[in-house]
Design an enzyme around this catalytic site. Structure first.
Site, PDB file in Angstrom:
ATOM      1  N   GLY A  17     -27.257  17.406 -13.663  1.00 42.57           N
ATOM      2  CA  GLY A  17     -28.677  17.848 -14.705  1.00 42.57           C
ATOM      3  C   GLY A  17     -28.969  16.824 -15.491  1.00 42.57           C
ATOM      4  CG  ASP A  63     -13.925  23.988 -23.551  1.00 40.50           C
ATOM      5  OD1 ASP A  63     -15.280  24.204 -24.420  1.00 40.50           O
ATOM      6  OD2 ASP A  63     -13.128  25.295 -24.046  1.00 40.50           O
ATOM      7  CG  ASN A  90     -26.266  16.762 -21.855  1.00 43.14           C
ATOM      8  OD1 ASN A  90     -27.652  17.389 -21.428  1.00 43.14           O
ATOM      9  ND2 ASN A  90     -25.584  17.560 -20.927  1.00 43.14           N
ATOM     10  CE1 TYR A 155     -30.607  26.551 -24.091  1.00 44.35           C
ATOM     11  CE2 TYR A 155     -32.791  27.354 -24.474  1.00 44.35           C
ATOM     12  CZ  TYR A 155     -31.549  26.522 -23.998  1.00 44.35           C
ATOM     13  OH  TYR A 155     -31.225  24.710 -23.557  1.00 44.35           O
ATOM     14  CE  LYS A 159     -29.336  23.905 -26.042  1.00 45.91           C
ATOM     15  NZ  LYS A 159     -28.887  22.933 -26.051  1.00 45.91           N
ATOM     16  CB  ILE A 190     -35.570  19.510 -17.757  1.00 45.31           C
ATOM     17  CG1 ILE A 190     -36.238  19.371 -18.990  1.00 45.31           C
ATOM     18  CG2 ILE A 190     -35.322  18.595 -16.353  1.00 45.31           C
ATOM     19  CD1 ILE A 190     -37.694  18.870 -18.812  1.00 45.31           C
ATOM     20  CB  THR A 192     -31.297  20.680 -14.557  1.00 40.31           C
ATOM     21  OG1 THR A 192     -31.102  22.271 -15.464  1.00 40.31           O
ATOM     22  CG2 THR A 192     -32.061  19.914 -15.473  1.00 40.31           C
ATOM     23  N   PRO A 193     -29.945  22.556 -12.377  1.00 37.24           N
ATOM     24  CG  PRO A 193     -27.993  21.958 -11.345  1.00 37.24           C
ATOM     25  CD  PRO A 193     -29.070  21.584 -12.509  1.00 37.24           C
TER      26      PRO A 193
END
Length: 256
Positions: A17, A63, A90, A155, A159, A190, A192-193
């Site tokens: 990603g 990790d 990231n 999330y 963030k 975006i 991405t997976p």
């Protein structure tokens, strides 16, 4: 083709990603790149792509939520390249649940990866960057670090924490005259997976993708390189006067 020539960059979550795109672009523009990921094989694959293109890399299992991993990673970076100029925090996860359905375990896991990981990274990155006179820390936040979405409670909180932690780090480093800049990037959707898995968790993938697309006035979803080019700008000396900023790359999502 040499916007970050001579710089050493560490990209976490570089196995796929946004992380992979950022690592490959930094390498293409002249940086030596350390790819780290909890998936060691994926990190190694990204490093292999860099090497095949004539770049120089190092891959590490990492990790980001484990505080014991960070000193080992930084020691490996210093041993291999002698310095660190760019840190891209990231690595992240997303659990598609609202506040009522999110378990304490899911909440804590999200915070551990998305926020604790950035906290550890900033601390360790500053310590190594100070030795060589400065650098650029780039933290991946999200549009959901600025607004809220019902199905991404943990999330959004994590963030949002990245957003304001970034500013605190930027001000501290500036006041101490470390020569270290710190900025956050706030992507829209975006492809991405991780995004694909999130939308699939919400329902029928095609329907959820169409809903997401409708929320971006530009008329299409982003690609990993759309974020990678912002990483490249913040990593380069072109952004020497940019610190404490939140760089929104969202196809107009927050503008409506």
């Amino acid at each position: 083709m040499n916007r970050v020539a001579g710089k050493v960059a560490l990209v976490t979550g570089a196995g796929m990603g946004l992380g992979r795109a950022a690592a490959l672009l930094l390498a293409a523009e002249g940086a030596k790149v350390v790819t780290s990921d909890i998936d060691e094989m994926a990190a190694r694959e990204t490093a292999g792509l860099i090497d095949q293109s004539g770049g120089e890399s190092l891959s590490l299992r990492h990790d980001v939520s484990n505080p014991d991993d960070w000193p080992q990673v930084m020691a490996a970076v210093e041993q291999k390249f002698g310095r660190l100029d760019v840190l891209v925090n990231n690595a992240g996860i997303a659990i598609a649940k609202n506040i009522e359905d999110t378990s304490l375990q899911e909440w804590r896991r999200t915070m551990a990866v998305n926020l604790d990981g950035v906290f550890f990274g900033c601390q360790q990155g500053i310590a190594l960057m100070k030795q060589s006179g400065g650098g650029s820390i780039i933290n991946l936040s999200s549009i959901d670090g600025i607004i809220g979405e019902a199905d991404l409670a943990a999330y959004c909180a994590s963030k949002g924490g990245v957003r304001t932690l970034t500013k605190a780090v930027a001000v501290h480093c500036a006041e101490q005259r470390y020569g270290i800049r710190c900025n956050s990037i706030h992507p829209g959707y975006i492809w991405t997976p991780q995004t694909e898995n999130y939308l699939r968790d919400l329902g029928t993938l095609d329907q959820e993708k169409a809903k997401a697309l409708a929320r971006h006035p530009i008329g299409f979803l982003g690609e990993p390189n759309d974020i990678a080019y912002m990483v490249l700008y913040l990593a380069s000396d072109e952004s020497k006067f940019v610190t404490g900023s939140e760089m929104v790359v969202d196809g107009g999502y927050l503008a409506v």
